[in-house]
Scaffold this motif. Structure first.
Motif, short mmCIF file in Angstrom:
data_model
loop_
_atom_site.label_atom_id
_atom_site.label_comp_id
_atom_site.label_asym_id
_atom_site.label_seq_id
_atom_site.Cartn_x
_atom_site.Cartn_y
_atom_site.Cartn_z
N GLN A 1 0.85 -1.19 0.00
CA GLN A 1 0.00 0.00 0.00
C GLN A 1 0.88 1.24 0.00
OE1 GLN A 1 -3.40 -0.65 0.36
NE2 GLN A 1 -4.18 1.44 0.33
N VAL A 2 0.48 2.23 -0.80
CA VAL A 2 1.20 3.50 -0.86
C VAL A 2 0.18 4.62 -0.73
CG1 VAL A 2 2.68 4.99 -2.23
CG2 VAL A 2 2.96 2.51 -2.38
N GLN A 3 0.40 5.48 0.24
CA GLN A 3 -0.42 6.70 0.34
C GLN A 3 0.34 7.85 -0.30
OE1 GLN A 3 -0.35 4.68 3.44
NE2 GLN A 3 -2.17 3.82 2.47
N LEU A 4 -0.38 8.63 -1.07
CA LEU A 4 0.20 9.77 -1.77
C LEU A 4 -0.52 11.03 -1.35
CD1 LEU A 4 0.33 8.17 -5.33
CD2 LEU A 4 2.23 8.37 -3.72
N VAL A 5 0.23 12.06 -1.01
CA VAL A 5 -0.37 13.33 -0.60
C VAL A 5 0.20 14.44 -1.46
CG1 VAL A 5 -0.72 14.96 1.27
CG2 VAL A 5 -0.67 12.50 1.76
N GLU A 6 -0.68 15.06 -2.24
CA GLU A 6 -0.27 16.17 -3.10
C GLU A 6 -0.42 17.49 -2.36
OE1 GLU A 6 -2.63 13.47 -6.12
OE2 GLU A 6 -2.86 14.14 -4.06
N SER A 7 0.39 18.45 -2.74
CA SER A 7 0.28 19.81 -2.22
C SER A 7 0.87 20.77 -3.22
CB SER A 7 1.01 19.92 -0.87
OG SER A 7 2.39 19.64 -1.03
N GLY A 8 0.61 22.06 -3.00
CA GLY A 8 1.20 23.08 -3.84
C GLY A 8 0.27 23.72 -4.85
N GLY A 9 -0.96 23.21 -4.94
CA GLY A 9 -1.90 23.81 -5.87
C GLY A 9 -2.37 25.18 -5.38
N GLY A 10 -3.11 25.86 -6.24
CA GLY A 10 -3.62 27.16 -5.86
C GLY A 10 -4.06 27.96 -7.06
N LEU A 11 -4.26 29.24 -6.83
CA LEU A 11 -4.69 30.17 -7.87
C LEU A 11 -3.50 31.02 -8.30
CD1 LEU A 11 -6.92 31.67 -9.49
CD2 LEU A 11 -7.27 33.09 -7.45
N VAL A 12 -3.29 31.10 -9.61
CA VAL A 12 -2.17 31.87 -10.14
C VAL A 12 -2.61 32.54 -11.43
CG1 VAL A 12 -1.24 29.90 -11.44
CG2 VAL A 12 0.30 31.74 -10.71
N GLN A 13 -2.00 33.65 -11.73
CA GLN A 13 -2.31 34.34 -12.99
C GLN A 13 -1.58 33.67 -14.15
OE1 GLN A 13 -1.38 38.52 -12.40
NE2 GLN A 13 -3.51 38.96 -11.81
N ALA A 14 -2.13 33.85 -15.33
CA ALA A 14 -1.48 33.32 -16.53
C ALA A 14 -0.05 33.86 -16.62
CB ALA A 14 -2.28 33.71 -17.76
N LYS A 86 -1.00 28.54 -18.26
CA LYS A 86 -2.05 29.06 -19.12
C LYS A 86 -3.41 28.72 -18.51
CE LYS A 86 0.77 27.93 -23.20
NZ LYS A 86 0.81 27.16 -24.48
N PRO A 87 -4.44 29.46 -18.85
CA PRO A 87 -5.78 29.14 -18.33
C PRO A 87 -6.19 27.69 -18.62
CG PRO A 87 -5.79 31.32 -19.28
CD PRO A 87 -4.44 30.74 -19.60
N GLU A 88 -5.76 27.16 -19.75
CA GLU A 88 -6.12 25.78 -20.09
C GLU A 88 -5.40 24.74 -19.24
OE1 GLU A 88 -5.09 28.20 -22.19
OE2 GLU A 88 -3.81 27.39 -23.79
N VAL A 111 -5.49 23.29 -9.31
CA VAL A 111 -4.70 24.36 -9.91
C VAL A 111 -5.65 25.20 -10.76
CG1 VAL A 111 -2.87 24.93 -11.55
CG2 VAL A 111 -2.53 23.08 -9.90
N THR A 112 -5.69 26.48 -10.49
CA THR A 112 -6.55 27.40 -11.24
C THR A 112 -5.69 28.52 -11.78
OG1 THR A 112 -8.43 26.89 -9.82
CG2 THR A 112 -8.58 28.86 -11.18
N VAL A 113 -5.73 28.70 -13.10
CA VAL A 113 -4.96 29.74 -13.76
C VAL A 113 -5.93 30.77 -14.33
CG1 VAL A 113 -3.19 30.27 -15.47
CG2 VAL A 113 -3.22 28.02 -14.36
#
Length: 115
Positions: A1-14, A86-88, A111-113
């Motif tokens: 079993q492997v647990q994975l924890v992501e971090s670092g996402g957020g809102l950023v401008q293009a 980019k927004p996409e 992640v929101t651009v």
């Protein structure tokens, strides 16, 4: 079993940058490959980048030259450096650990651009 924890996402401008991290609960030496995938609203999950245990990398055409995947086996962590966003690129980004007989997913990070 492997647990994975992501971090670092957020809102950023293009044009901005973010670095995603994926911390694994066990040594990444035993994991064949680790990858980043993303899923935008109404779309299927797609591969963004993958890195093998030997350090070989592969990227989606849409992110080549902008994103860089790396792994730090001493910290059991995989990173995704995202530049010139980019927004996409807006999506939920998921980390995946690919073993010989199975695979594991993290819970995802948004992640929101903005344009």
């Amino acid at each position: 079993q492997v647990q994975l924890v992501e971090s670092g996402g957020g809102l950023v401008q293009a044009g901005g940058s973010l670095r995603l991290s994926c911390a694994a609960s066990r040594s990444t030496f035993s994991i064949a490959s680790m990858g980043w995938y993303r899923q935008a609203p109404g779309k299927q999950r797609e591969l963004v980048a993958v890195i093998s245990s030997g350090g070989s990398t592969n990227y989606a055409d849409s992110v080549k030259g902008r994103f860089t995947i790396s792994r730090d086996n001493a910290k059991n962590t995989v990173y995704l450096q995202m530049n010139s966003l980019k927004p996409e690129d807006t999506a939920v980004y998921y980390c995946k650990a690919i073993m010989v007989l199975t695979s594991y997913w993290g819970q995802g990070t948004q992640v929101t651009v903005s344009s």
